[in-house]
Design a protein around this motif. Sequence first.
Motif, PDB file in Angstrom:
ATOM      1  N   ARG A  81       1.764   7.227  -6.900  1.00  0.00           N
ATOM      2  CA  ARG A  81       0.817   8.044  -7.318  1.00  0.00           C
ATOM      3  C   ARG A  81       1.315   9.630  -7.523  1.00  0.00           C
ATOM      4  NH1 ARG A  81      -3.579   5.318  -3.559  1.00  0.00           N
ATOM      5  NH2 ARG A  81      -3.729   3.450  -4.512  1.00  0.00           N
ATOM      6  N   SER A  97       0.912  -1.201  -0.125  1.00  0.00           N
ATOM      7  CA  SER A  97       0.001   0.177  -0.103  1.00  0.00           C
ATOM      8  C   SER A  97       0.871   1.242  -0.019  1.00  0.00           C
ATOM      9  CB  SER A  97      -1.037   0.251   1.276  1.00  0.00           C
ATOM     10  OG  SER A  97      -1.731  -0.967   1.028  1.00  0.00           O
ATOM     11  N   ARG A 155       2.349   1.734  -3.512  1.00  0.00           N
ATOM     12  CA  ARG A 155       1.300   2.211  -4.514  1.00  0.00           C
ATOM     13  C   ARG A 155       1.099   3.752  -4.283  1.00  0.00           C
ATOM     14  NH1 ARG A 155      -2.817  -2.785  -5.187  1.00  0.00           N
ATOM     15  NH2 ARG A 155      -1.381  -4.172  -6.193  1.00  0.00           N
ATOM     16  N   ALA A 156       1.091   4.296  -3.075  1.00  0.00           N
ATOM     17  CA  ALA A 156       0.703   5.471  -2.777  1.00  0.00           C
ATOM     18  C   ALA A 156       1.940   6.432  -3.095  1.00  0.00           C
ATOM     19  CB  ALA A 156       0.659   5.593  -1.212  1.00  0.00           C
ATOM     20  N   GLU A 157       3.074   5.852  -3.089  1.00  0.00           N
ATOM     21  CA  GLU A 157       4.220   6.569  -3.676  1.00  0.00           C
ATOM     22  C   GLU A 157       4.451   6.808  -5.046  1.00  0.00           C
ATOM     23  OE1 GLU A 157       7.770   4.570  -1.952  1.00  0.00           O
ATOM     24  OE2 GLU A 157       7.308   5.472  -0.109  1.00  0.00           O
TER      25      GLU A 157
END
Length: 82
Positions: A82, A75, A78-80
């Motif tokens: 974006r 998670s 994936r956040a990084e």
Amino acid sequence: MSLTSIKVSKELRDRVSRLAHDRGMSQHAYLDQLLREAEERDFWARMADTGADEYRAALAEDGDQLGDDYDDEESLIRAEER
């Protein structure tokens, strides 16, 4: 270990011989090292192209499981991105 021969050009044979000699290795050991390194590069290239769900499915197929912290780490990654 049984031995065999492969047909290569004299130029290639000489290059292998020279590079093996420069590294203090036999031609056999040098070629084995090159192949192992190529296989490792291929493995990591495949891993880089493997998504989390695909990786999880492959592990499950082998009878392994990911730890709970894997989902947390995935998670964050994936956040990084974006």
